[in-house]
Design a protein around this motif. Structure first.
Motif, PDB file in Angstrom:
ATOM      1  N   ARG A   1       0.813  -1.219   0.000  1.00  0.00           N
ATOM      2  CA  ARG A   1       0.000   0.000   0.000  1.00  0.00           C
ATOM      3  C   ARG A   1       0.847   1.271   0.000  1.00  0.00           C
ATOM      4  N   ASP A   2       2.007   1.232   0.678  1.00  0.00           N
ATOM      5  CA  ASP A   2       2.798   2.455   0.788  1.00  0.00           C
ATOM      6  C   ASP A   2       3.856   2.577  -0.310  1.00  0.00           C
ATOM      7  N   GLY A   3       3.938   1.581  -1.183  1.00  0.00           N
ATOM      8  CA  GLY A   3       4.822   1.700  -2.333  1.00  0.00           C
ATOM      9  C   GLY A   3       6.305   1.682  -2.020  1.00  0.00           C
ATOM     10  N   ASP A   4       6.694   1.039  -0.925  1.00  0.00           N
ATOM     11  CA  ASP A   4       8.127   0.955  -0.611  1.00  0.00           C
ATOM     12  C   ASP A   4       8.763  -0.319  -1.155  1.00  0.00           C
ATOM     13  N   GLY A   5       7.979  -1.060  -1.925  1.00  0.00           N
ATOM     14  CA  GLY A   5       8.516  -2.269  -2.528  1.00  0.00           C
ATOM     15  C   GLY A   5       8.387  -3.500  -1.653  1.00  0.00           C
ATOM     16  N   VAL A   6       7.797  -3.335  -0.498  1.00  0.00           N
ATOM     17  CA  VAL A   6       7.667  -4.454   0.450  1.00  0.00           C
ATOM     18  C   VAL A   6       6.183  -4.672   0.747  1.00  0.00           C
ATOM     19  N   LYS A   7       5.749  -5.895   0.622  1.00  0.00           N
ATOM     20  CA  LYS A   7       4.339  -6.205   0.873  1.00  0.00           C
ATOM     21  C   LYS A   7       4.038  -6.125   2.367  1.00  0.00           C
TER      22      LYS A   7
ATOM     23  N   GLU B   1       5.288  -8.844   4.547  1.00  0.00           N
ATOM     24  CA  GLU B   1       6.732  -8.769   4.766  1.00  0.00           C
ATOM     25  C   GLU B   1       7.063  -7.657   5.781  1.00  0.00           C
ATOM     26  N   GLU B   2       6.269  -6.592   5.750  1.00  0.00           N
ATOM     27  CA  GLU B   2       6.502  -5.509   6.719  1.00  0.00           C
ATOM     28  C   GLU B   2       6.174  -5.976   8.136  1.00  0.00           C
ATOM     29  N   TRP B   3       5.210  -6.879   8.271  1.00  0.00           N
ATOM     30  CA  TRP B   3       4.939  -7.467   9.590  1.00  0.00           C
ATOM     31  C   TRP B   3       6.170  -8.236  10.073  1.00  0.00           C
TER      32      TRP B   3
END
Ligand SMILES: [Ca+2]
Ligand SMILES: [Ca+2]
Length: 270
Positions: free
Chosen positions: A172-178, A181-183
């Motif tokens: 959602r935030d477009g940093d390349g990480v789903k 994965e951010e969790w």
């Protein structure tokens, strides 16, 4: 204890008598005995409820027989995000009981432990009969996606617009990480600046200085290998953040990193 004392008592004709039980309930650990009432003969009323017989005048041989009930302690306890009801009650011997588990939103009942012998579970309840004192624990677990992302965490970040599985798979935030994965890396799935990544690799006299950023709540492993194509080569951990929370930005100078080709990555673990 009773008044008059238990057993035979000799009293004068015409005595005004008051009979009572003075120590109900009698508590003995997780068992208690409760006086329910009496059965009478002679000048005593035939039966009654409570711990006192109405005063009467003694004119003949009379008797009072007290009726007691055995009760067992039922104790329930919640482990995790939820409540169990009731938590502490006395239940009569052989009588049925029901404990209901109330999970918080985005949690579910994982199971029961403790004195669950001869009990039935149905949805969020467990039931049985009090054949003795029981201590029962209700366990709650978070609702997870297939990749292990807690739904409460997605909801906390407002990621509730599509199904959980789809939300976990979006960036959602477009940093390349789903999001899922951010969790795993304990970064913010709604903040493009919050992301696990290597920020710089700088040669220094003592080695290669690797700087990376990420979350604060998970272990981070800086790993190195010399060849990405050679299957005989593998990632080797050269540094681990062992104390939580970790700094948001970390660095490590790898003394083995000079005068040779090195590849680095940061792996996280919850
Ligand atoms: Ca992202
Ligand atoms: Ca992010």
């Amino acid at each position: 204890m009773t008044r008059p004392a238990a057993g035979a008592n000799v009293l004068s004709y015409g005595t005004n008598v008051q009979c009572s039980v003075t120590n109900s309930p009698i508590v003995n650990g997780t068992t208690q005995y409760v006086c329910l009432g009496w059965v009478g003969a002679g000048d005593v009323p035939l039966s009654g409820v409570g711990t006192s017989v109405p005063p009467f005048v003694l004119t003949q041989d009379s008797a009072v027989s007290w009726t007691w009930r055995t009760e067992y302690r039922l104790t329930s306890q919640a482990e995790g995000a939820g409540e169990v009801n009731p938590d502490k009650v006395w239940v009569a011997e052989c009588e049925p009981f029901v404990i209901t588990a109330l999970p918080q939103t985005y949690y579910h009942v994982q199971g029961w432990s403790g004195d669950t012998n001869n009990c039935l579970t149905d949805g969020n309840t467990i039931s049985g009969a009090m054949d003795g004192a029981r201590g029962i624990v209700g366990w709650f677990a978070p609702d997870l996606t297939l990749k292990g992302t807690p739904c409460w965490w997605l909801a906390r970040h407002g990621l509730t617009n599509v199904a959980w599985e789809a939300e976990a798979d979006l960036d959602r935030d477009g940093d390349g990480v789903k999001a899922w994965e951010e969790w795993v890396s304990d970064t913010d799935p709604t903040n493009v600046l919050s992301v696990l990544k290597v920020l710089s690799i700088t040669p220094e006299t003592s080695g290669l200085r690797v700087v990376w950023g990420g979350g604060t709540g998970v272990l981070q492993y800086l790993e190195r290998r010399t060849n990405l194509l050679d299957g005989a080569d593998s990632w080797q951990s050269v540094f681990t953040n062992t104390v939580l929370p970790t700094p948001r930005t970390n660095s490590f100078t790898d003394p083995a990193g000079t005068n040779s080709v090195q590849f680095y990555r940061v792996r996280t673990h919850r």
